[in-house]
Design a protein around this motif. Structure first.
Motif, PDB file in Angstrom:
ATOM      1  N   ASN A  57       0.824  -1.204   0.000  1.00 43.86           N
ATOM      2  CA  ASN A  57       0.000   0.000   0.000  1.00 43.86           C
ATOM      3  C   ASN A  57       0.863   1.261   0.000  1.00 43.86           C
ATOM      4  OD1 ASN A  57       0.964  -0.007   2.592  1.00 43.86           O
ATOM      5  ND2 ASN A  57      -1.012  -0.034   3.600  1.00 43.86           N
ATOM      6  N   PRO A  58       0.278   2.413  -0.379  1.00 39.00           N
ATOM      7  CA  PRO A  58       1.067   3.645  -0.468  1.00 39.00           C
ATOM      8  C   PRO A  58       1.570   4.150   0.881  1.00 39.00           C
ATOM      9  CG  PRO A  58      -0.959   3.816  -1.751  1.00 39.00           C
ATOM     10  CD  PRO A  58      -1.075   2.585  -0.909  1.00 39.00           C
ATOM     11  N   GLY A  59       0.754   4.032   1.933  1.00 39.39           N
ATOM     12  CA  GLY A  59       1.160   4.573   3.224  1.00 39.39           C
ATOM     13  C   GLY A  59       1.404   6.067   3.127  1.00 39.39           C
ATOM     14  N   GLY A  60       2.445   6.533   3.810  1.00 43.28           N
ATOM     15  CA  GLY A  60       2.776   7.951   3.780  1.00 43.28           C
ATOM     16  C   GLY A  60       2.042   8.734   4.850  1.00 43.28           C
ATOM     17  N   ALA A  61       2.265  10.050   4.834  1.00 38.41           N
ATOM     18  CA  ALA A  61       1.669  10.933   5.829  1.00 38.41           C
ATOM     19  C   ALA A  61       0.153  10.908   5.745  1.00 38.41           C
ATOM     20  CB  ALA A  61       2.176  12.355   5.638  1.00 38.41           C
ATOM     21  N   MET A  62      -0.489  10.928   6.893  1.00 36.67           N
ATOM     22  CA  MET A  62      -1.955  11.026   6.916  1.00 36.67           C
ATOM     23  C   MET A  62      -2.389  12.393   6.394  1.00 36.67           C
ATOM     24  SD  MET A  62      -3.828   8.404   8.367  1.00 36.67           S
ATOM     25  CE  MET A  62      -4.969   8.868   9.668  1.00 36.67           C
ATOM     26  N   ASP A  63      -1.755  13.459   6.877  1.00 37.50           N
ATOM     27  CA  ASP A  63      -2.044  14.810   6.413  1.00 37.50           C
ATOM     28  C   ASP A  63      -0.924  15.213   5.459  1.00 37.50           C
ATOM     29  OD1 ASP A  63      -2.493  17.503   5.989  1.00 37.50           O
ATOM     30  OD2 ASP A  63      -2.969  17.955   8.079  1.00 37.50           O
ATOM     31  N   VAL A  64      -1.121  14.903   4.186  1.00 43.19           N
ATOM     32  CA  VAL A  64      -0.091  15.158   3.179  1.00 43.19           C
ATOM     33  C   VAL A  64       0.209  16.646   3.074  1.00 43.19           C
ATOM     34  CG1 VAL A  64       0.379  15.083   0.695  1.00 43.19           C
ATOM     35  CG2 VAL A  64      -0.515  13.061   1.858  1.00 43.19           C
ATOM     36  N   TYR A  65      -0.820  17.484   3.163  1.00 41.55           N
ATOM     37  CA  TYR A  65      -0.616  18.931   3.054  1.00 41.55           C
ATOM     38  C   TYR A  65       0.316  19.430   4.157  1.00 41.55           C
ATOM     39  CZ  TYR A  65      -1.593  23.933   3.304  1.00 41.55           C
ATOM     40  OH  TYR A  65      -1.463  25.293   3.365  1.00 41.55           O
ATOM     41  N   VAL A  73     -13.988   4.699   6.491  1.00 44.41           N
ATOM     42  CA  VAL A  73     -13.261   5.553   5.558  1.00 44.41           C
ATOM     43  C   VAL A  73     -11.815   5.095   5.555  1.00 44.41           C
ATOM     44  CG1 VAL A  73     -12.686   7.916   4.882  1.00 44.41           C
ATOM     45  CG2 VAL A  73     -14.759   7.474   6.211  1.00 44.41           C
ATOM     46  N   LEU A  74     -11.325   4.694   4.396  1.00 50.17           N
ATOM     47  CA  LEU A  74      -9.961   4.191   4.303  1.00 50.17           C
ATOM     48  C   LEU A  74      -8.973   5.353   4.389  1.00 50.17           C
ATOM     49  CD1 LEU A  74     -10.354   1.480   1.528  1.00 50.17           C
ATOM     50  CD2 LEU A  74     -10.680   1.289   4.000  1.00 50.17           C
ATOM     51  N   MET A  75      -7.894   5.145   5.172  1.00 45.86           N
ATOM     52  CA  MET A  75      -6.912   6.194   5.401  1.00 45.86           C
ATOM     53  C   MET A  75      -5.560   5.789   4.796  1.00 45.86           C
ATOM     54  SD  MET A  75      -8.877   8.414   6.768  1.00 45.86           S
ATOM     55  CE  MET A  75      -7.788   9.675   7.406  1.00 45.86           C
ATOM     56  N   ALA A  76      -4.483   6.418   5.226  1.00 49.14           N
ATOM     57  CA  ALA A  76      -3.194   6.290   4.541  1.00 49.14           C
ATOM     58  C   ALA A  76      -2.691   4.851   4.436  1.00 49.14           C
ATOM     59  CB  ALA A  76      -2.146   7.149   5.239  1.00 49.14           C
ATOM     60  N   ASP A  77      -2.892   4.035   5.460  1.00 51.41           N
ATOM     61  CA  ASP A  77      -2.390   2.656   5.455  1.00 51.41           C
ATOM     62  C   ASP A  77      -3.430   1.647   4.979  1.00 51.41           C
ATOM     63  OD1 ASP A  77       0.111   3.370   6.283  1.00 51.41           O
ATOM     64  OD2 ASP A  77      -0.167   2.860   8.389  1.00 51.41           O
ATOM     65  N   HIS A  78      -4.361   2.103   4.148  1.00 50.69           N
ATOM     66  CA  HIS A  78      -5.421   1.224   3.646  1.00 50.69           C
ATOM     67  C   HIS A  78      -4.858   0.052   2.842  1.00 50.69           C
ATOM     68  CE1 HIS A  78      -4.992   2.543  -0.565  1.00 50.69           C
ATOM     69  NE2 HIS A  78      -4.729   3.739  -0.060  1.00 50.69           N
ATOM     70  N   SER A  85      10.541   5.172  -1.292  1.00 53.85           N
ATOM     71  CA  SER A  85       9.886   6.017  -0.290  1.00 53.85           C
ATOM     72  C   SER A  85      10.550   5.843   1.067  1.00 53.85           C
ATOM     73  CB  SER A  85       8.399   5.664  -0.188  1.00 53.85           C
ATOM     74  OG  SER A  85       7.788   6.335   0.898  1.00 53.85           O
ATOM     75  N   TYR A  86      10.536   6.938   1.851  1.00 55.29           N
ATOM     76  CA  TYR A  86      11.033   6.882   3.225  1.00 55.29           C
ATOM     77  C   TYR A  86       9.960   6.397   4.203  1.00 55.29           C
ATOM     78  CZ  TYR A  86      14.836   9.951   1.593  1.00 55.29           C
ATOM     79  OH  TYR A  86      15.909  10.493   0.938  1.00 55.29           O
ATOM     80  N   SER A  87       8.711   6.327   3.783  1.00 55.88           N
ATOM     81  CA  SER A  87       7.608   6.066   4.705  1.00 55.88           C
ATOM     82  C   SER A  87       7.752   4.741   5.439  1.00 55.88           C
ATOM     83  CB  SER A  87       6.270   6.095   3.952  1.00 55.88           C
ATOM     84  OG  SER A  87       5.953   7.408   3.558  1.00 55.88           O
ATOM     85  N   THR A  88       7.368   4.759   6.704  1.00 57.76           N
ATOM     86  CA  THR A  88       7.415   3.564   7.537  1.00 57.76           C
ATOM     87  C   THR A  88       6.214   2.674   7.254  1.00 57.76           C
ATOM     88  OG1 THR A  88       8.448   4.885   9.285  1.00 57.76           O
ATOM     89  CG2 THR A  88       7.595   2.712   9.901  1.00 57.76           C
ATOM     90  N   ASN A  89       6.469   1.434   6.895  1.00 59.71           N
ATOM     91  CA  ASN A  89       5.412   0.433   6.754  1.00 59.71           C
ATOM     92  C   ASN A  89       5.532  -0.513   7.947  1.00 59.71           C
ATOM     93  OD1 ASN A  89       3.890  -1.956   6.038  1.00 59.71           O
ATOM     94  ND2 ASN A  89       3.917  -1.252   3.911  1.00 59.71           N
ATOM     95  N   LEU A  90       4.716  -0.256   8.968  1.00 54.15           N
ATOM     96  CA  LEU A  90       4.850  -0.996  10.223  1.00 54.15           C
ATOM     97  C   LEU A  90       4.540  -2.478  10.052  1.00 54.15           C
ATOM     98  CD1 LEU A  90       3.258   1.591  12.678  1.00 54.15           C
ATOM     99  CD2 LEU A  90       5.682   0.992  12.472  1.00 54.15           C
ATOM    100  N   LYS A  91       3.579  -2.812   9.206  1.00 56.18           N
ATOM    101  CA  LYS A  91       3.226  -4.227   9.039  1.00 56.18           C
ATOM    102  C   LYS A  91       4.331  -4.996   8.330  1.00 56.18           C
ATOM    103  CE  LYS A  91      -1.780  -4.005   9.360  1.00 56.18           C
ATOM    104  NZ  LYS A  91      -3.080  -4.395   8.758  1.00 56.18           N
ATOM    105  N   ALA A  92       4.978  -4.346   7.365  1.00 58.16           N
ATOM    106  CA  ALA A  92       6.072  -5.011   6.644  1.00 58.16           C
ATOM    107  C   ALA A  92       7.385  -4.886   7.391  1.00 58.16           C
ATOM    108  CB  ALA A  92       6.213  -4.402   5.246  1.00 58.16           C
ATOM    109  N   GLY A  93       7.444  -3.984   8.379  1.00 56.49           N
ATOM    110  CA  GLY A  93       8.691  -3.760   9.103  1.00 56.49           C
ATOM    111  C   GLY A  93       9.779  -3.202   8.209  1.00 56.49           C
ATOM    112  N   ALA A  94       9.385  -2.291   7.311  1.00 54.28           N
ATOM    113  CA  ALA A  94      10.329  -1.756   6.334  1.00 54.28           C
ATOM    114  C   ALA A  94      10.109  -0.256   6.167  1.00 54.28           C
ATOM    115  CB  ALA A  94      10.165  -2.467   4.992  1.00 54.28           C
ATOM    116  N   GLY A  95      11.118   0.403   5.591  1.00 50.82           N
ATOM    117  CA  GLY A  95      11.036   1.843   5.399  1.00 50.82           C
ATOM    118  C   GLY A  95      11.292   2.587   6.693  1.00 50.82           C
ATOM    119  N   GLY A  96      11.303   3.915   6.601  1.00 49.15           N
ATOM    120  CA  GLY A  96      11.455   4.738   7.794  1.00 49.15           C
ATOM    121  C   GLY A  96      12.734   4.450   8.558  1.00 49.15           C
ATOM    122  N   PHE A  97      12.633   4.369   9.877  1.00 49.73           N
ATOM    123  CA  PHE A  97      13.776   4.087  10.751  1.00 49.73           C
ATOM    124  C   PHE A  97      13.691   2.629  11.178  1.00 49.73           C
ATOM    125  CE2 PHE A  97      16.223   4.237  14.740  1.00 49.73           C
ATOM    126  CZ  PHE A  97      17.343   4.937  14.322  1.00 49.73           C
TER     127      PHE A  97
END
Length: 330
Positions: free
Chosen positions: A28-36, A259-264, A128-140
C-alpha cells in the motif's frame, strides 16, 4: 548524530508523501496522513516537499537536538515547546544545540509533523522513506521511534548558530503559512459518489447527507470506523475485490461505514459508496476518535478547483520560502 529520542510518543514514525506504484504486488502507499501538513513542513525549511518528516501523535515525544538546526512543526496543535518555551507552528524555527523539544498538551488536531532543514539521512524502501509498520520496512528500521533512537540529518552548508541571538534557545524566522482555508469547517467532509452510490436506498442516501457520523475509538491509520445511522443497499450486489484508495468510503455488512486512510489495503470487496475529495483529506486526517463527520456531496468541478488551487499555493509557497531563506542566510 543530529537528534535523539529522550522519550517516545504514542506513535512517532518517519513518513513522506507515500510509496506509490506498488499496489500490484500488494504494497500500500502509506505515507503521511495529512499530506498537506507534511508538504508545508518541508517547504518552510527549504526542503523538497517529498523529503521525510516525522509524524507525531499525542502524547508526543521528547527530542534532544544535538546540533543547531532549522525545524518546522505543522498540523495538529500539541503546544510544542523548546526547553519549556512555546514555539509557533506553521513557521520555521532555528533551535540551539542541546535543547529539548516537547509536546506537553493537546489543543487541537490528530497529528503533527516535524521537518528539519536538509531532511533526515535515511535509506528509501521501494522509492519512499515512509514507515510500513506491518512489513517492518522503510522509515527508521521499519519501526516507530523509541527511546534512544538517534536520527542523523543530511549535510547542509548553513551556519544556523549565526541566526541565533545572544543565548536564546531558539529563533523564529519571519515567515509563516496561513492555513485557514485548508482546515475551515473541520467536520464538513466533501465527497464524490462512489461506484456503488446508486445501489444505496434513497433513505440511506438522505441519512448519509443529513446525519453526523462518530469516529470510533478503534480507528487508526488504516481506516476510520464510523458510527451512525445504519445504511442499506436498495438491492444486493455481488462484488469482486477492486482497487481502493485513501478516502474511499465503504459500506460494511453491519450497515456502518469505514473511511480508508493512509495505510489502507490495496483492494476491497465492500461497496464503495463515496470517495472523500482530495482537498478535504487534510481535514479528515486531523480528526480524532469521538470527533464527528458531516458528509457533503460536492460538485466534481469544485473538487478539482480546490485541489488545483492548493497545488498552486504550494508552488508559490515553495518559491517564497526559498527566497526568504536565501536572503536570511546571505
Amino acid at each position: 548524530m543530529a537528534f535523539s529520542i529522550i522519550k517516545p510518543g504514542l506513535l512517532d514514525t518517519i513518513q513522506d508523501l507515500g510509496r506509490h506504484g506498488f499496489g500490484n504486488i500488494g504494497v500500500n502507499p502509506g505515507g503521511a496522513m495529512d499530506v498537506y501538513a507534511a508538504q508545508v513542513a518541508n517547504l518552510l525549511v527549504g526542503n523538497d516537499q517529498h523529503e521525510a518528516v516525522i509524524e507525531i501523535h499525542f502524547p508526543g515525544p521528547q527530542i534532544l537536538f544535538e546540533q543547531n538546526t532549522l525545524i518546522a512543526i505543522t498540523g495538529a496543535n500539541f503546544s510544542p515547546t523548546i526547553n519549556d518555551e512555546e514555539i509557533p507552528r506553521w513557521q520555521p524555527v532555528v533551535v540551539r544545540k542541546n535543547t529539548v523539544l516537547h509536546f506537553p498538551s493537546l489543543v487541537q488536531g490528530g497529528r503533527c509533523y516535524l521537518s528539519v532543514h536538509g531532511g533526515y539521512c535515511l535509506k528509501k524502501w521501494l522509492n519512499s522513506y515512509s514507515t510500513n509498520l506491518k512489513a517492518g520496512a522503510g522509515g527508521f528500521a521499519g519501526l516507530a521511534l523509541k527511546k534512544g533512537d538517534e536520527l542523523p540529518f543530511n549535510e547542509n552548508t548553513i551556519y544556523f548558530a549565526g541566526l541565533l541571538k545572544n543565548e536564546s534557545n531558539f529563533e523564529t524566522l519571519p515567515w509563516r503559512v496561513n492555513t485557514e482555508k485548508i482546515y475551515q469547517y473541520p467536520h464538513e467532509i466533501g465527497f464524490l459518489p462512489g461506484r456503488e452510490w446508486e445501489c444505496l436506498s434513497p433513505s440511506s442516501k438522505n441519512a448519509l447527507l443529513e446525519n453526523n457520523f462518530l469516529i470510533h475509538p478503534s480507528s487508526d491509520r488504516m481506516g476510520y470506523q464510523l458510527k451512525g445511522s445504519p445504511l442499506a443497499l436498495e438491492r444486493s450486489v455481488e462484488l469482486v475485490s477492486s482497487a481502493v484508495s485513501f478516502g474511499t468510503v465503504q459500506l460494511l455488512p453491519s450497515g456502518q461505514l469505514i473511511v480508508l486512510m493512509a495505510d489502507h489495503q490495496t483492494t476491497g470487496g465492500y461497496p464503495r459508496i463515496a470517495h472523500v475529495v482530495t482537498a478535504h483529506l487534510p481535514k479528515l486526517a486531523q480528526l480524532r476518535p469521538s470527533d464527528t463527520i458531516q458528509f457533503k456531496l460536492m460538485d466534481p468541478i469544485l473538487a478539482e478547483q480546490l485541489l488545483l488551487s492548493r497545488q498552486k499555493e504550494l508552488h508559490i509557497l515553495q518559491r517564497s520560502c526559498m527566497d526568504h531563506l536565501n536572503e536570511m542566510v546571505c
